[in-house]
Motif scaffolding. Structure first.
Motif, PDB file in Angstrom:
ATOM      1  N   ARG A 154       0.833  -1.211   0.000  1.00 38.91           N
ATOM      2  CA  ARG A 154       0.000   0.000   0.000  1.00 38.91           C
ATOM      3  C   ARG A 154       0.867   1.260   0.000  1.00 38.91           C
ATOM      4  O   ARG A 154       0.593   2.221   0.728  1.00 38.91           O
ATOM      5  N   VAL A 155       1.918   1.235  -0.803  1.00 46.16           N
ATOM      6  CA  VAL A 155       2.854   2.361  -0.866  1.00 46.16           C
ATOM      7  C   VAL A 155       2.546   3.228  -2.080  1.00 46.16           C
ATOM      8  O   VAL A 155       2.400   2.724  -3.194  1.00 46.16           O
ATOM      9  N   TYR A 156       2.480   4.525  -1.860  1.00 46.59           N
ATOM     10  CA  TYR A 156       2.294   5.480  -2.950  1.00 46.59           C
ATOM     11  C   TYR A 156       3.655   5.975  -3.421  1.00 46.59           C
ATOM     12  O   TYR A 156       4.544   6.252  -2.615  1.00 46.59           O
ATOM     13  N   TYR A 157       3.818   6.102  -4.731  1.00 49.39           N
ATOM     14  CA  TYR A 157       5.001   6.766  -5.268  1.00 49.39           C
ATOM     15  C   TYR A 157       4.694   7.273  -6.673  1.00 49.39           C
ATOM     16  O   TYR A 157       3.866   6.715  -7.380  1.00 49.39           O
ATOM     17  N   HIS A 171       6.779   9.894  -2.529  1.00 51.74           N
ATOM     18  CA  HIS A 171       6.501   8.538  -2.043  1.00 51.74           C
ATOM     19  C   HIS A 171       6.071   8.546  -0.581  1.00 51.74           C
ATOM     20  O   HIS A 171       6.338   9.508   0.160  1.00 51.74           O
ATOM     21  N   SER A 172       5.413   7.485  -0.177  1.00 53.67           N
ATOM     22  CA  SER A 172       5.038   7.316   1.221  1.00 53.67           C
ATOM     23  C   SER A 172       6.297   7.251   2.075  1.00 53.67           C
ATOM     24  O   SER A 172       7.326   6.749   1.631  1.00 53.67           O
ATOM     25  N   SER A 173       6.213   7.746   3.302  1.00 54.92           N
ATOM     26  CA  SER A 173       7.368   7.738   4.210  1.00 54.92           C
ATOM     27  C   SER A 173       7.022   6.948   5.458  1.00 54.92           C
ATOM     28  O   SER A 173       6.915   7.494   6.561  1.00 54.92           O
ATOM     29  N   ILE A 174       6.821   5.668   5.282  1.00 57.48           N
ATOM     30  CA  ILE A 174       6.389   4.784   6.362  1.00 57.48           C
ATOM     31  C   ILE A 174       7.361   3.621   6.492  1.00 57.48           C
ATOM     32  O   ILE A 174       7.808   3.058   5.490  1.00 57.48           O
ATOM     33  N   HIS A 226       3.253  -0.291  11.701  1.00 62.90           N
ATOM     34  CA  HIS A 226       4.025   0.658  10.902  1.00 62.90           C
ATOM     35  C   HIS A 226       4.413   1.841  11.773  1.00 62.90           C
ATOM     36  O   HIS A 226       3.844   2.071  12.844  1.00 62.90           O
ATOM     37  N   ALA A 271       5.395   6.036  11.553  1.00 62.82           N
ATOM     38  CA  ALA A 271       5.321   7.255  10.743  1.00 62.82           C
ATOM     39  C   ALA A 271       6.672   7.951  10.696  1.00 62.82           C
ATOM     40  O   ALA A 271       7.589   7.657  11.474  1.00 62.82           O
ATOM     41  N   TYR A 272       6.784   8.906   9.799  1.00 63.53           N
ATOM     42  CA  TYR A 272       8.023   9.640   9.582  1.00 63.53           C
ATOM     43  C   TYR A 272       8.515  10.356  10.835  1.00 63.53           C
ATOM     44  O   TYR A 272       9.720  10.535  11.030  1.00 63.53           O
TER      45      TYR A 272
END
Length: 202
Positions: A145-148, A164-167, A180, A182-183
Motif C-alpha cells: 500500500r505504498v504510494y510513489y 513517495h510514502s514515508s512509512i 508501521h 510514521a516519519y
C-alpha cells in the motif's frame, strides 16, 4: 380521550418504535460479516538485491523485516529514515539480530544494484537494498500500500525526484504485517516499539 393522555400515548408509541428500530439495527449489524482485523499489507515479491541476487519474501522467513520504500537520490527523508532505522537497531544490541532492515527503491530507472550497493553501505552492514524492473517494484509497492510517483523537473529531466510514502513497516517472521511507524518516529521510540514487538510475538 383527554389531551394529556393522547400525548402520553403518542410518546409511548414513539419510544416503542425507536426501541424496535434500534433492535432491528443491532440484529442487522450482528448478521453482517465481521472483518478479520488483519491489515492487508505485504505479500509475495521478487526483486534484486544490491549484489545482483534475486530475492523473494521467502528469503526473509524466520526473521522480522523492517521495510522502507524510497530512492537513493532522495535529498532528506530517505537518508533520515534509514539513519533512524540503523540507530534503533544498533541500540537494541543482540536483539537486533532478529530483524532484517530492507530498503526498497521506488526509482528503478536510476537505482541499479550497483547504485544501491554504494548507497546502503552508508547505513551499516545490516541493510539490504532491493530494486527491480518498474513492474516488479510496482507489484511490491501495491502489496504494501505504498504510494510513489515521479516528480518531473522541467528544467532538468534527469534530475527528477520521487514523491513517495514515508512509512517504515515491521513484518513478522512469517512475512505478516505487525505495525508501521510514521516519519515522525524518532530513534528512542522506534527502539522501544521494536523491542516490544519482538518480545510479545510468539
Amino acid at each position: 380521550m383527554p389531551r394529556r393522555a393522547v400525548l402520553i400515548f403518542a410518546a409511548a408509541i414513539l419510544l416503542l418504535a425507536a426501541g424496535l428500530g434500534g433492535y432491528a439495527w443491532t440484529i442487522r449489524q450482528a448478521a453482517q460479516p465481521q472483518g478479520s482485523g488483519v491489515a492487508l499489507v505485504g505479500g509475495p515479491f521478487s526483486l534484486t538485491d544490491q549484489d545482483g541476487r534475486r530475492v523473494t519474501e521467502k528469503d526473509f522467513l524466520g526473521r522480522y523485516m523492517l521495510v522502507f520504500f524510497g530512492f537513493t537520490y532522495c535529498p532528506d527523508i530517505c537518508p533520515t529514515e534509514l539513519q533512524v532505522m540503523t540507530a534503533a537497531l544498533d541500540a537494541m544490541g543482540p536483539a537486533a539480530e532478529k530483524i532484517q532492515p530492507v530498503f526498497v527503491s521506488v526509482d528503478p530507472e536510476r537505482d541499479t544494484p550497483e547504485v544501491m550497493k554504494a548507497y546502503v553501505a552508508n547505513f551499516g552492514p545490516r541493510l539490504i537494498g532491493l530494486t527491480g524492473t518498474p513492474e516488479e517494484i510496482a507489484a511490491m509497492a501495491k502489496a504494501y500500500r505504498v504510494y510513489y510517483a515521479k516528480a518531473a523537473n522541467q528544467n532538468a529531466p534527469g534530475d527528477y525526484l520521487m514523491d513517495h510514502s514515508s512509512i517504515i513497516y515491521l513484518m513478522d517472521e512469517d512475512g505478516s504485517f505487525v505495525k508501521h511507524f510514521a516519519y515522525i518516529t524518532d530513534v528512542e521510540k522506534l527502539t522501544s516499539e521494536l523491542k516490544k514487538a519482538i518480545t510479545v510475538s510468539p
